[in-house]
Design a protein around this motif. Structure first.
Motif, PDB file in Angstrom:
ATOM      1  N   ILE A  59     -33.923   5.889  -0.686  1.00 46.25           N
ATOM      2  CA  ILE A  59     -33.158   7.081  -1.037  1.00 46.25           C
ATOM      3  C   ILE A  59     -34.103   7.269  -1.951  1.00 46.25           C
ATOM      4  N   LYS A  60     -34.819   8.143  -2.540  1.00 44.80           N
ATOM      5  CA  LYS A  60     -35.941   8.170  -3.936  1.00 44.80           C
ATOM      6  C   LYS A  60     -36.594   9.812  -3.690  1.00 44.80           C
ATOM      7  N   ASP A  61     -37.450  10.277  -4.881  1.00 49.12           N
ATOM      8  CA  ASP A  61     -38.089  10.888  -5.217  1.00 49.12           C
ATOM      9  C   ASP A  61     -38.926  10.922  -3.789  1.00 49.12           C
ATOM     10  N   SER A  62     -39.196  12.292  -3.486  1.00 49.20           N
ATOM     11  CA  SER A  62     -40.406  11.786  -2.289  1.00 49.20           C
ATOM     12  C   SER A  62     -41.388  11.668  -2.814  1.00 49.20           C
ATOM     13  N   SER A  63     -42.098  12.365  -4.223  1.00 46.95           N
ATOM     14  CA  SER A  63     -43.440  12.279  -4.323  1.00 46.95           C
ATOM     15  C   SER A  63     -43.337  10.639  -4.748  1.00 46.95           C
ATOM     16  N   GLN A  64     -42.722   9.885  -4.765  1.00 49.78           N
ATOM     17  CA  GLN A  64     -42.997   8.027  -4.746  1.00 49.78           C
ATOM     18  C   GLN A  64     -43.322   7.840  -3.365  1.00 49.78           C
ATOM     19  N   LEU A  65     -43.088   8.427  -2.011  1.00 44.42           N
ATOM     20  CA  LEU A  65     -42.768   7.865  -0.804  1.00 44.42           C
ATOM     21  C   LEU A  65     -44.365   7.450  -0.701  1.00 44.42           C
ATOM     22  N   THR A  66     -44.176   6.146   0.369  1.00 48.58           N
ATOM     23  CA  THR A  66     -45.807   5.130   0.475  1.00 48.58           C
ATOM     24  C   THR A  66     -46.009   5.375   1.807  1.00 48.58           C
ATOM     25  N   PRO A  67     -46.761   5.127   2.742  1.00 52.23           N
ATOM     26  CA  PRO A  67     -47.110   4.907   4.578  1.00 52.23           C
ATOM     27  C   PRO A  67     -46.164   3.952   4.781  1.00 52.23           C
ATOM     28  N   SER A  68     -45.531   2.924   3.822  1.00 55.51           N
ATOM     29  CA  SER A  68     -44.259   2.096   4.399  1.00 55.51           C
ATOM     30  C   SER A  68     -43.132   2.907   4.686  1.00 55.51           C
ATOM     31  N   ASP A  69     -42.443   3.679   3.563  1.00 53.74           N
ATOM     32  CA  ASP A  69     -41.583   4.460   3.791  1.00 53.74           C
ATOM     33  C   ASP A  69     -41.438   5.421   4.293  1.00 53.74           C
ATOM     34  N   PHE A  70     -43.081   6.030   5.187  1.00 52.23           N
ATOM     35  CA  PHE A  70     -42.951   6.956   6.299  1.00 52.23           C
ATOM     36  C   PHE A  70     -42.387   5.944   6.960  1.00 52.23           C
ATOM     37  N   VAL A  71     -42.510   4.816   7.303  1.00 50.87           N
ATOM     38  CA  VAL A  71     -42.392   4.075   8.530  1.00 50.87           C
ATOM     39  C   VAL A  71     -41.128   3.104   8.785  1.00 50.87           C
ATOM     40  N   HIS A  72     -40.544   3.682   7.533  1.00 47.79           N
ATOM     41  CA  HIS A  72     -39.139   3.736   7.409  1.00 47.79           C
ATOM     42  C   HIS A  72     -38.145   4.199   8.602  1.00 47.79           C
ATOM     43  N   PHE A  73     -38.395   5.816   7.970  1.00 50.05           N
ATOM     44  CA  PHE A  73     -38.322   6.882   8.706  1.00 50.05           C
ATOM     45  C   PHE A  73     -38.836   7.092  10.064  1.00 50.05           C
ATOM     46  N   TYR A  74     -39.783   6.997  10.239  1.00 53.32           N
ATOM     47  CA  TYR A  74     -40.080   5.983  11.572  1.00 53.32           C
ATOM     48  C   TYR A  74     -39.037   5.855  12.504  1.00 53.32           C
ATOM     49  N   THR A  75     -38.512   4.223  12.035  1.00 54.20           N
ATOM     50  CA  THR A  75     -37.975   3.012  12.221  1.00 54.20           C
ATOM     51  C   THR A  75     -36.456   3.549  12.972  1.00 54.20           C
ATOM     52  N   LEU A  76     -36.192   4.359  11.235  1.00 50.70           N
ATOM     53  CA  LEU A  76     -34.826   4.888  11.528  1.00 50.70           C
ATOM     54  C   LEU A  76     -34.736   5.065  12.563  1.00 50.70           C
ATOM     55  N   VAL A  77     -35.492   6.830  12.514  1.00 51.51           N
ATOM     56  CA  VAL A  77     -35.168   7.373  13.828  1.00 51.51           C
ATOM     57  C   VAL A  77     -35.073   6.550  15.106  1.00 51.51           C
ATOM     58  N   LEU A  78     -36.618   5.651  15.338  1.00 52.48           N
ATOM     59  CA  LEU A  78     -36.455   5.593  16.830  1.00 52.48           C
ATOM     60  C   LEU A  78     -35.042   4.256  17.131  1.00 52.48           C
ATOM     61  N   ASP A  79     -34.847   3.870  16.556  1.00 53.43           N
ATOM     62  CA  ASP A  79     -34.153   2.957  16.978  1.00 53.43           C
ATOM     63  C   ASP A  79     -32.629   3.537  17.017  1.00 53.43           C
ATOM     64  N   ALA A  80     -32.019   4.832  16.438  1.00 52.93           N
ATOM     65  CA  ALA A  80     -31.199   6.182  16.899  1.00 52.93           C
ATOM     66  C   ALA A  80     -31.278   6.399  18.109  1.00 52.93           C
ATOM     67  N   TYR A  81     -32.715   6.926  18.011  1.00 53.06           N
ATOM     68  CA  TYR A  81     -33.009   7.608  19.189  1.00 53.06           C
ATOM     69  C   TYR A  81     -32.758   6.243  20.960  1.00 53.06           C
ATOM     70  N   SER A  82     -33.122   5.212  20.227  1.00 56.02           N
ATOM     71  CA  SER A  82     -33.025   3.622  21.662  1.00 56.02           C
ATOM     72  C   SER A  82     -31.230   3.766  21.512  1.00 56.02           C
ATOM     73  N   LYS A  83     -30.523   4.519  20.546  1.00 59.90           N
ATOM     74  CA  LYS A  83     -28.837   4.395  21.160  1.00 59.90           C
ATOM     75  C   LYS A  83     -28.163   5.185  22.154  1.00 59.90           C
ATOM     76  N   GLY A  84     -29.754   6.162  22.161  1.00 55.32           N
ATOM     77  CA  GLY A  84     -28.810   8.043  23.304  1.00 55.32           C
ATOM     78  C   GLY A  84     -28.796   8.683  22.160  1.00 55.32           C
ATOM     79  N   SER A  85     -28.641   8.702  20.925  1.00 58.44           N
ATOM     80  CA  SER A  85     -29.260   9.897  19.417  1.00 58.44           C
ATOM     81  C   SER A  85     -30.168  10.669  20.016  1.00 58.44           C
ATOM     82  N   ARG A  86     -30.444  12.669  19.867  1.00 56.08           N
ATOM     83  CA  ARG A  86     -31.238  13.086  20.329  1.00 56.08           C
ATOM     84  C   ARG A  86     -31.461  13.970  19.183  1.00 56.08           C
ATOM     85  N   ARG A  87     -30.267  14.133  18.547  1.00 50.74           N
ATOM     86  CA  ARG A  87     -30.738  15.558  17.063  1.00 50.74           C
ATOM     87  C   ARG A  87     -30.317  14.728  16.398  1.00 50.74           C
TER      88      ARG A  87
END
Length: 359
Positions: A59-87
């Motif tokens: 949780i941070k100000d979006s002006s401070q986001l980096t490529p690694s942070d973008f990947v964090h959200f990708y993997t966060l959603v990917l893991d939830a998606y793999s467990k059956g979440s869709r929305r």
């Protein structure tokens, strides 16, 4: 155990959850119970679906986001998606909202995931009330959240951005105002990767898609630490200024470079710049020409711009700057060789052009 039909909300900070003077994102433990209480109170009246909060430590100000942070959200959603979440609904800051949305759109292309990204120009909580947390009735935060929840509840595949009463495919969106509630705009003629999302996914096909993602996810996380997308902004200077800026990047590891031209992609010519562009290509860099104009994109109809394409520059077409950044970043993370990245970009642009011509 989260039910597959439960909509998951991700709080990532930004103005939406900011409070105090100066404004700063509240910690999730303080902020989320307030938001959830408000959602629960109004869920029946507004006919909202069942929602839950996906645990997120970033949780941070979006002006401070980096490529690694973008990947964090990708993997966060990917893991939830793999467990059956869709929305999903993702709440983030507006500074890089369009960049993050476009990146996730690239990363989840080929799936049936439904993700809506939103934020606000004013905090949900009134920063003038210091005795207790109180909802700011004049903020756009609540309306944006409810609109996003309703949009995500429909479950249409793809990544969208919802803001100010409108919504668009994420890779078409850009911020056009620094403080107005109508801060973003986009369009519906998205083409790739919006048209690559799958409406009906069999379990077997979904598992194959997930297997492909998890095969490379460790590499994606590792590459994010050293992935760079640079921007070179054309101004009415001597053309050698551009060549010097580009020369400063050539000896660095292969990266993405956005060349922001005038108008339809016009770039002042110099022999030094042409030579630098050839050298950048030979070193594995991808140079994409974009327009400084918010609408219209680039074309090769002017001699003042077409010369660069003879020196391995790739036209960004009608893609926005955030979308170009997102696609370059994803290619840098996902594909190991410069030749493969260039091939993937060319294929994607061809798909885009074909879709536009058919409409």
């Amino acid at each position: 155990m989260i039910q597959p039909d439960t909509l998951q909300i991700i709080y990532a900070g930004g103005t939406f959850g900011s409070y105090g003077r100066p404004l700063a994102p509240l910690d999730a433990t303080a902020f989320l119970p307030i938001v959830q209480s408000h959602i629960t109170t109004h869920s029946h009246t507004l006919n909202l679906p069942a929602t839950t909060w996906l645990d997120n430590a970033l949780i941070k100000d979006s002006s401070q986001l980096t490529p690694s942070d973008f990947v964090h959200f990708y993997t966060l959603v990917l893991d939830a998606y793999s467990k059956g979440s869709r929305r999903f609904v993702l709440i983030t800051g507006t500074d890089t909202l369009s960049y993050l949305g476009a990146f996730l759109s690239e990363a989840f292309a080929g799936s049936d995931l439904c993700l809506v990204v939103t934020g606000s120009m004013r905090p949900l909580l009134d920063p003038e009330v210091i005795q207790d947390y109180a909802i700011d009735e004049h903020s756009d935060a609540w309306d944006n959240l409810i609109a996003s929840i309703k949009l995500a509840s429909a479950g249409e595949s793809g990544v969208k951005i919802s803001f100010g009463g409108e919504s668009w495919p994420a890779q078409t969106v850009q911020k056009i105002h620094s403080h107005d509630f109508m801060a973003f705009t986009g369009h519906s003629r998205a083409a790739y990767p919006a048209n690559s999302y799958i409406k009906l996914f069999t379990d077997t096909r979904r598992q194959h898609w997930l297997d492909d993602q998890y095969t490379v996810v460790a590499d994606v996380q590792s590459h994010a630490k050293h992935a760079y997308v640079h921007a070179i902004y054309c101004m009415p200077n001597h053309p050698d200024i551009l060549s010097k800026q580009l020369q400063a990047l050539i000896d660095q590891p292969p990266s993405g470079i956005i060349l922001l031209g005038f108008g339809a992609g016009n770039v002042p010519y110099s022999a030094a710049l042409a030579e630098a562009l050839d050298q950048a290509y030979e070193q594995g860099h991808m140079v994409i020409c974009a327009s400084q104009c918010p609408f219209g994109g680039v074309s090769d109809s002017y001699a003042a711009g077409s010369w660069q394409y003879d020196h391995h520059v790739i036209a960004g077409g009608r893609l926005t700057i955030p979308a170009i950044y997102a696609r370059l970043l994803w290619l840098l993370l996902r594909y190991p060789s410069p030749a493969r990245r260039r091939q993937r970009w060319t294929n994607n642009v061809s798909q885009t052009a074909t879709t536009i011509r058919k409409r």
